[in-house]
Design a protein around this motif. Structure first.
Motif, PDB file in Angstrom:
ATOM      1  N   GLY A 177       2.391  14.462  -4.427  1.00 49.19           N
ATOM      2  CA  GLY A 177       2.475  13.572  -5.575  1.00 49.19           C
ATOM      3  C   GLY A 177       1.621  12.337  -5.407  1.00 49.19           C
ATOM      4  N   SER A 178       1.432  11.907  -4.168  1.00 52.83           N
ATOM      5  CA  SER A 178       0.611  10.726  -3.938  1.00 52.83           C
ATOM      6  C   SER A 178      -0.820  10.948  -4.380  1.00 52.83           C
ATOM      7  N   ARG A 179      -1.316  12.178  -4.195  1.00 53.85           N
ATOM      8  CA  ARG A 179      -2.686  12.480  -4.616  1.00 53.85           C
ATOM      9  C   ARG A 179      -2.819  12.470  -6.134  1.00 53.85           C
ATOM     10  N   ARG A 180      -1.709  12.760  -6.826  1.00 52.49           N
ATOM     11  CA  ARG A 180      -1.748  12.740  -8.295  1.00 52.49           C
ATOM     12  C   ARG A 180      -1.378  11.383  -8.868  1.00 52.49           C
ATOM     13  N   GLY A 181      -1.142  10.432  -7.999  1.00 58.19           N
ATOM     14  CA  GLY A 181      -0.688   9.128  -8.443  1.00 58.19           C
ATOM     15  C   GLY A 181      -1.551   8.470  -9.501  1.00 58.19           C
TER      16      GLY A 181
END
Length: 578
Positions: A177-181
């Motif tokens: 999810g951090s990469r899609r933040g």
């Protein structure tokens, strides 16, 4: 011969729970779609939106009247979404606005169910979810009404549900999810483009995204930058193109004024007829249980996922109350109500929650079948005391169709005016309330114009190179900036005096109607139109949009937004002219 092993009990339970929860999602979504379909319609204000879209697709820009740069639509994203779909699909734009609104509203309900399901994932009883907040949406007729209407409310529902879903999914996704933040931040930051006041929703949700991730300051700044990039870019365009800070609807309706007493009336107009306290108590009890569960868990950051929509709902509801509500029954309070419902849209099965669901189901059935505002029986259904209308019932009654979804019944119901407009061609100004036809002033960019406060219907009966001059100011900047007189029906309180309309739109020297403004008043108004800030305001919307004009509009937008024109032309001359 090998014998296949029987499925494990855990796999059977997982399959059963998946099917159960899928049935709940389909049942809730299908029921809402059916209810919204029975109440499909378009409002006169929705016709304002579609005329702007027609102008945009015709190459005249995002304006209501060609040659006058006015942002007559509150929702930027709704305007451009309809334009995008309308450019691809060859269909009547009014009917298209109804269908797109309906689809977005139904999607909003489906996404809300899934967001709530994901929030409760892993909790005791989550393999058997029951609708709770969803029952409030199913039982409250205003939700059905504003699933369509041609306005942006369906988009508001869809954005709020999708933004919350994205926040929950991103919080559960960990490192992935951090990469899609940044992408999630872009979605969460769209609030001001959906409706200006939803900037507060974007701010709270972006803060929740950063907090839930436990990211550092640098990551927070990057998320903020991703979230505000599009709204800031559009705001620069708005200031340079339209010359003001906000859509003209906010200026015309004096959205900055505080009218708490009228706002309370607007709140009661929603709560009292439907006994809304009953489901809100039940939803509140489920929310308290959810907050308690979050407080007991090791990861108390999950409390943010419950608290964030409640905080946004509180701020939005307070804003609606402060500005005095609206003239459309319940419409402006539906988004904060949806936010309150999102965390408990569906809830895990337990004995206590089952009791809450049964109570909500009984209320929803009674409300859907029997509960309505008292003024719904009037003809047309309008409460003149508070100025609040059952807008759908009003227009359905006025145009004689249960489900008006095109402009045709609106134009037909004002046949006499449409005939006058047609007779005014190739050159003339029709003054609806005065039954007068006059020559159009030479300096105006139109040969044919109509003065009428039913701007959407007026825009549907005029061609794109003709104008509608709305004395209420939704489409007419001169009227939007006029001094506010006595408080009246919400959104209909600024009425431009005839002297100003005659000075701006009628050819000098033409004889006016017998009971019209005096020649002295018209002469004073015409003098004021050529002076100081007022003349500059007129240039900001009518002068050719050169690079120099864009920069002047941009820099002068704050002062121009607050410009107020005295109602008395003589006073305007004294204040504006050197």
């Amino acid at each position: 011969m090998s014998v296949q092993a029987p499925p494990r009990p855990e796999a059977v339970r997982a399959t059963t729970s998946t099917r159960w929860n899928l049935v709940v999602l389909l049942a809730v979504t299908g029921a809402f779609a059916a209810l919204a379909w029975t109440r499909r319609w378009v409002s006169d204000d929705g016709l304002i939106v579609t005329r702007t879209v027609r102008q945009l697709l015709a190459g005249d820009g995002p304006v209501f009247n060609a040659g006058e740069r006015v942002e007559a639509n509150t929702s930027t994203l709704w305007t451009y979404l309809l334009a995008l779909v309308g450019a691809v699909v060859d269909v009547d734009l009014v009917r298209l606005s109804v269908w797109v609104g309906l689809v977005l509203s139904v999607v909003a309900v489906a996404v809300a169910v899934d967001a709530s399901r994901r929030l409760h994932a892993g909790a005791p009883g989550s393999e058997r979810l029951l609708p709770l907040g969803a029952l409030v949406v199913l039982g409250l007729p205003p939700f059905w009404d504003f699933a369509t209407s041609g306005l942006e409310t369906g988009l508001v529902f869809a954005w709020l549900s999708t933004a919350y879903w994205s926040l929950v999914v991103s919080s559960r996704a960990g490192a992935a999810g951090s990469r899609r933040g940044p992408l999630v931040a872009v979605l969460l930051g769209l609030g001001p483009l959906v409706r200006p006041e939803l900037a507060v929703a974007s701010a709270v949700l972006l803060l929740a995204l950063w907090w839930r991730r436990g990211a550092g300051l640098r990551a927070g700044v990057l998320l903020l930058a991703a979230g505000i990039a599009l709204p800031v870019a559009y705001q620069v365009f708005r200031m340079g193109y339209y010359g003001v800070l906000v859509p003209q609807t906010a200026i015309a309706k004096s959205a900055g004024a505080a009218l708490w007493d009228r706002g309370l009336v607007y709140l009661l107009d929603l709560v009292a007829p439907y006994a809304l306290v009953v489901p809100l108590v039940l939803v509140g009890a489920a929310t308290v249980l959810l907050l308690a569960r979050g407080a007991r868990s090791r990861d108390r950051a999950d409390l943010v996922l419950v608290a964030a929509p409640l905080v946004v709902a509180l701020v939005l509801a307070t804003y609606v109350l402060r500005v005095g509500g609206d003239f459309m029954h319940a419409r402006m309070l539906l988004p904060p109500l949806l936010l309150v419902l999102l965390p408990v849209f569906v809830v895990p099965l337990s004995r206590l929650r089952l009791a809450l669901v049964i109570g909500a189901a009984v209320w929803a059935l009674v409300s859907a079948v029997a509960l309505r505002p008292d003024y719904a029986s009037a003809d047309p259904p309008l409460d003149l005391g508070s100025g609040i209308a059952d807008e759908r019932a009003f227009w359905a009654s006025s145009v004689g169709e249960a489900n008006p979804t095109t402009a045709a019944p609106f134009v037909a119901s004002f046949h006499a005016l449409a005939t006058e407009v047609a007779e005014a061609r190739p050159q003339g100004l029709v003054w609806r309330n005065r039954s007068a036809q006059l020559p159009v002033a030479e300096q105006l960019p139109w040969d044919v114009a109509v003065v009428t406060s039913i701007a959407g219907t007026g825009g549907s009966m005029t061609q794109l190179d003709e104008a509608v001059l709305d004395p209420l100011g939704l489409t007419y900047p001169l009227a939007a900036h006029i001094e506010l007189g006595a408080r009246d029906r919400p959104g209909h309180e600024k009425v431009l005096p005839d002297s100003w309309i005659a000075a701006d739109a009628v050819q000098p020297g033409a004889a006016l109607f017998p009971d019209g403004p005096s020649p002295q008043e018209v002469a004073a108004a015409r003098e004021a139109l050529g002076c100081g800030d007022l003349a500059e305001m007129q240039d900001s919307v009518r002068a050719p949009l050169t690079p120099e004009r864009f920069v002047a509009n941009l820099l002068g937008a704050p002062h121009r937004t607050s410009l107020t024109i005295p109602r008395d032309p003589a006073q305007a001359v004294a204040e504006l002219c050197p």
